[in-house]
Design a protein around this motif. Structure first.
Motif, mmCIF file in Angstrom:
data_model
loop_
_atom_site.group_PDB
_atom_site.id
_atom_site.type_symbol
_atom_site.label_atom_id
_atom_site.label_comp_id
_atom_site.label_asym_id
_atom_site.label_seq_id
_atom_site.Cartn_x
_atom_site.Cartn_y
_atom_site.Cartn_z
ATOM 1 N N UNK A 90 0.822 -1.219 0.000
ATOM 2 C CA UNK A 90 0.000 0.000 0.000
ATOM 3 C C UNK A 90 0.856 1.269 0.000
ATOM 4 N N UNK A 91 0.409 2.237 -0.786
ATOM 5 C CA UNK A 91 1.139 3.506 -0.913
ATOM 6 C C UNK A 91 0.228 4.680 -0.559
ATOM 7 N N UNK A 92 0.820 5.852 -0.456
ATOM 8 C CA UNK A 92 0.070 7.056 -0.114
ATOM 9 C C UNK A 92 -1.002 7.317 -1.170
ATOM 10 N N UNK A 93 -2.234 7.526 -0.712
ATOM 11 C CA UNK A 93 -3.342 7.873 -1.597
ATOM 12 C C UNK A 93 -4.101 9.045 -0.982
ATOM 13 N N UNK A 94 -5.075 9.561 -1.715
ATOM 14 C CA UNK A 94 -5.926 10.614 -1.179
ATOM 15 C C UNK A 94 -6.662 10.079 0.053
ATOM 16 N N UNK A 95 -6.611 10.841 1.132
ATOM 17 C CA UNK A 95 -7.188 10.441 2.432
ATOM 18 C C UNK A 95 -6.541 9.156 2.959
ATOM 19 N N UNK A 96 -5.477 8.701 2.293
ATOM 20 C CA UNK A 96 -4.798 7.459 2.693
ATOM 21 C C UNK A 96 -5.757 6.271 2.713
ATOM 22 N N UNK A 97 -6.746 6.300 1.818
ATOM 23 C CA UNK A 97 -7.700 5.199 1.709
ATOM 24 C C UNK A 97 -7.227 4.231 0.633
ATOM 25 N N UNK A 98 -6.854 3.027 1.039
ATOM 26 C CA UNK A 98 -6.366 2.019 0.108
ATOM 27 C C UNK A 98 -7.442 0.956 -0.102
ATOM 28 N N UNK A 99 -7.260 0.129 -1.113
ATOM 29 C CA UNK A 99 -8.174 -0.982 -1.371
ATOM 30 C C UNK A 99 -8.208 -1.883 -0.128
ATOM 31 N N UNK A 100 -9.358 -2.041 0.529
ATOM 32 C CA UNK A 100 -9.387 -2.798 1.791
ATOM 33 C C UNK A 100 -9.002 -4.262 1.631
ATOM 34 N N UNK A 101 -9.289 -4.851 0.466
ATOM 35 C CA UNK A 101 -8.984 -6.266 0.250
ATOM 36 C C UNK A 101 -7.482 -6.448 0.005
ATOM 37 N N UNK A 102 -6.874 -5.480 -0.679
ATOM 38 C CA UNK A 102 -5.424 -5.475 -0.835
ATOM 39 C C UNK A 102 -4.749 -5.310 0.527
ATOM 40 N N UNK A 103 -5.268 -4.392 1.340
ATOM 41 C CA UNK A 103 -4.652 -4.128 2.640
ATOM 42 C C UNK A 103 -4.789 -5.334 3.568
ATOM 43 N N UNK A 104 -5.912 -6.045 3.489
ATOM 44 C CA UNK A 104 -6.078 -7.254 4.289
ATOM 45 C C UNK A 104 -5.039 -8.296 3.896
ATOM 46 N N UNK A 105 -4.821 -8.469 2.600
ATOM 47 C CA UNK A 105 -3.778 -9.387 2.150
ATOM 48 C C UNK A 105 -2.391 -8.887 2.541
ATOM 49 N N UNK A 106 -2.210 -7.575 2.532
ATOM 50 C CA UNK A 106 -0.921 -7.003 2.923
ATOM 51 C C UNK A 106 -0.612 -7.333 4.389
ATOM 52 N N UNK A 107 -1.610 -7.224 5.276
ATOM 53 C CA UNK A 107 -1.386 -7.564 6.686
ATOM 54 C C UNK A 107 -1.028 -9.046 6.811
ATOM 55 N N UNK A 108 -1.713 -9.898 6.038
ATOM 56 C CA UNK A 108 -1.363 -11.320 6.047
ATOM 57 C C UNK A 108 0.075 -11.525 5.584
ATOM 58 N N UNK A 109 0.489 -10.734 4.611
ATOM 59 C CA UNK A 109 1.864 -10.802 4.109
ATOM 60 C C UNK A 109 2.866 -10.371 5.176
ATOM 61 N N UNK A 110 2.562 -9.296 5.916
ATOM 62 C CA UNK A 110 3.462 -8.848 6.983
ATOM 63 C C UNK A 110 3.626 -9.948 8.025
ATOM 64 N N UNK A 111 2.529 -10.571 8.406
ATOM 65 C CA UNK A 111 2.588 -11.667 9.371
ATOM 66 C C UNK A 111 3.432 -12.816 8.836
ATOM 67 N N UNK A 112 3.188 -13.181 7.596
ATOM 68 C CA UNK A 112 3.942 -14.268 6.971
ATOM 69 C C UNK A 112 5.433 -13.959 6.952
ATOM 70 N N UNK A 113 5.789 -12.725 6.646
ATOM 71 C CA UNK A 113 7.196 -12.317 6.592
ATOM 72 C C UNK A 113 7.839 -12.407 7.972
#
Length: 685
Positions: free
Chosen positions: A206-229
């Motif tokens: 996830x990168x900087x966006x307007x209002x810092x609102x990112x795709x929620x499904x991408x961000x959910x997978x990103x958190x899973x990725x952080x945990x996996x890492x």
């Protein structure tokens, strides 16, 4: 079914965190003897000392810790050695800036703090492997070394990673999960706002966006990725250490932090789990403890209960011993006389068999000069050191409770998909964070011990059936597997309580186009017809449950019964849906489901516990005021009751059955007075 933990302390013991690199060598032996004289038998060392072994790249020297361990060997002190990967040295970050973590906007976190690295840098992984290999190869064989701590506080300080290495690793993670971009676009709903991807190279963390609102499904997978890492980084180190650790020694790390599957971490990389407990955070100057409704330091019992779900018999690697704070943030007062004992007993009461105080002596330099230890800067004996001695005497008196199993009247269900979705979805977060805190507070104020039960990939129904009652507050994300497990639990006689928003989403965080509670509709006997937040202009919405008026919280699902076994227990008593069902009971197999359309409050939770017959399970054994907590343990057919007074005032308890005071070994029965912050442990006769 989760595997059994590989290591368990066979006795209660005390330790402390010690940093020989901070002190003159002439102090080492005196410090160790002084610790032992006060009941401290284990020290943790080394977790921030990379440069002491590798002062320059590829140049290794073992002289410093060899010299220290020679001093240790003269005593009966045990050592837990830390791998030093939480603080890469200056030569490393200067030569290899790609190892540094970044903010979401790509700006690197520079050298000068800690945990400034990223897990996915190939360079950092290579250098970590080498230093861990050197530490393990040289020090694991030392007879004083009994255990290893990997890194320090995985995902503490920062639990988000935005380096170039993370983007490359994220793409790999997604390729392995989805296989094709079509599958990924479908899972993420990328058609929304024209986010479809046609090349893997177009995907980033996830990168900087307007209002810092990112795709929620991408961000959910990103958190899973952080945990996996994080799990893989920890396992990389434990795999190396296992080549060298002596038989009977253990590997651990200290948690518990966000964006991390701590259960998987423990199962894949650790022998035992340890936690850092700082109840004094409740009294930080930014808080208002006098007017707090969240129980202040007693709230750490909630965290300790969750640690127990990860590892039933855990350790405390850092236990509060003094005032805490850095020179840049966090300010809290010194523990009052008796609170060190109280907080240590809080940890032991909830499953800790090893308690290590942070730290031995307050550091005289650096960021943590206000993170006080047992001793202050002047190094004189003080009341905190005297209290450590009393804690040691208590630990000896209750030694037979080591390894005892905590008893719980009910459990709250959690799972990582919903935890992480609540971080992404502010609607979900408001419900979950409010209800979970209130359920815990209700269990405390009504002296009804609880557990946390995580639904994991390997969870089996037998683990659920240990509990007569399960509360699943807001399981927005449901999967077929979790739903099937819950159905089997109810069919075999369990009582499942569901809250608002159950079954709203699939595992990708996308809303499903079926009536809630979705995959659990078959067992709930209910249908959600409409729903709403309780707005700021609304009065508190009450429900009428057999004439008992109770709040329905901050969100309301308007329900309708479905099927012949569904029975409306309560209706809304206000707002535009007055008279509509809010609580439906449905029998299914040998059990039942209570579908509650609201969020949980301490008052309505008490009503649920009363209705299901589990409130104040141990009232026939002991009666205590709200200011006190009880925990119950069993071992070898013996029952032990821990009573903890969190108040600065005297409290009276009533032992209704004959008991043995574990300190005095005398029989105790009837009215008993506990002083300010006093704790007691009883064996029920």
């Amino acid at each position: 079914m989760r595997k059994q933990q590989n290591y368990q302390w066979n006795t209660l013991s005390l330790g402390t965190c010690y940093y020989p690199e901070h002190w003159d060598k002439n102090m080492w032996e005196e410090d160790l003897e002084r610790m032992l004289a006060h009941g401290i038998k284990t020290i943790r060392i080394g977790e921030f000392a990379w440069s002491k072994v590798e002062p320059r790249e590829g140049e290794f020297t073992f002289e410093f810790f060899d010299e220290f361990l020679k001093v240790v060997a003269k005593t009966d002190m045990n050592v837990i050695f830390g791998t030093p990967t939480a603080t890469p040295p200056a030569w490393l970050t200067e030569k290899y800036p790609e190892v540094l973590n970044c903010r979401m906007d790509g700006v690197k976190f520079r050298h000068g703090m800690r945990r400034h690295y990223n897990y996915n840098s190939p360079v950092y992984q290579k250098l970590c492997k080498r230093i861990v290999e050197k530490f393990g190869e040289h020090y694991a064989k030392h007879p004083s070394v009994i255990g290893w701590q990997i890194d320090n506080e995985i995902n503490c300080e920062v639990d988000e990673f935005y380096s170039e290495s993370d983007t490359l690793a994220f793409r790999k993670f997604l390729k392995e999960k989805y296989g094709t971009l079509d599958a990924l676009n479908q899972a993420w709903g990328s058609v929304f706002w024209n986010q479809e991807y046609t090349r893997w190279e177009e995907i980033y963390v996830p990168r900087i966006t307007i209002h810092n609102s990112t795709n929620p499904h991408q961000t959910l997978d990103y958190i899973r990725f952080v945990s996996d890492s994080a799990v893989k980084f920890c396992k990389m180190q434990s795999d190396i250490l296992r080549k060298y650790v002596k038989k009977g020694d253990f590997i651990t790390t200290n948690g518990m932090f966000q964006n991390l599957d701590n259960h998987r971490l423990t199962d894949e990389a650790l022998d035992v789990y340890t936690y850092d407990s700082y109840p004094n955070f409740a009294y930080c100057l930014c808080e208002d403890p006098k007017h707090s409704k969240n129980l202040n330091d007693r709230r750490w019992s909630d965290k300790l209960t969750e640690v127990r779900s990860i590892c039933p018999h855990f350790g405390i690697m850092e236990q509060q011993s003094g005032a805490n704070g850095w020179n840049t943030r966090m300010e809290a007062p010194a523990p009052k006389p008796g609170q060190m004992m109280l907080w240590a007993m809080q940890s032991i009461a909830h499953g800790a068999d090893y308690v290590s105080f942070f730290r031995w002596r307050t550091c005289t330099f650096g960021t943590e000069i206000y993170w006080h230890g047992i001793l202050d800067y002047d190094n004189r004996d003080n009341r905190k050191l005297a209290e450590v001695k009393k804690i040691y005497e208590r630990v000896q008196a209750i030694e037979e409770t080591a390894g005892a199993k905590n008893q719980a009247a009910f459990a709250m269900i959690k799972d990582y998909s919903n935890i992480w979705d609540a971080q992404v979805d502010v609607w979900h977060r408001r419900l979950t964070w409010s209800s979970e805190e209130e359920i815990f507070i209700a269990s405390q104020l009504n002296h009804t011990p609880m557990d946390y039960l995580y639904l994991l990939e390997n969870t089996e129904v037998e683990e659920l059936l240990k509990y007569k009652v399960l509360i699943y507050p807001h399981g927005l994300i449901l999967s077929e597997k979790k739903a099937a497990l819950l159905k089997e639990y109810v069919a075999k006689g369990g009582c499942l309580i569901l809250g608002a928003r159950t079954g709203q989403k699939d595992e990708n965080g996308k809303c499903v186009m079926t009536p809630m509670p979705g995959l659990l509709s078959e067992i709930s006997g209910s249908d959600v017809k409409e729903f709403t937040f309780v707005g700021p202009a609304d009065e508190n919405v009450m429900m009428d449950w057999n004439g008992n008026m109770l709040e329905t919280g901050i969100f309301n699902d308007i329900l309708e019964p479905v099927g012949t076994h569904a029975n409306v227990l309560a209706k809304y008593a206000g707002n535009y849906y007055k008279g509509s069902p809010v609580l439906i009971e449905n029998t299914y197999g040998e059990g039942k489901v209570l579908h509650f359309g609201g969020t949980f409050t301490r008052e309505n939770v008490k009503a649920f516990l009363d209705y299901t017959g589990v409130v104040e399970t141990y009232r026939d054994v002991v009666e205590v005021p709200e200011e006190c907590e009880i925990t119950v343990k069993e071992k070898n057919h013996k029952m032990y009751i821990f009573v903890l007074n969190y108040s600065d005032q005297k409290q009276e308890i009533w032992m209704k059955k004959p008991a043995k005071d574990m300190d005095t070994k005398e029989q105790a029965e009837g009215k008993i007075s506990l002083g300010a912050y006093e704790t007691k442990v009883y064996e029920i006769l």
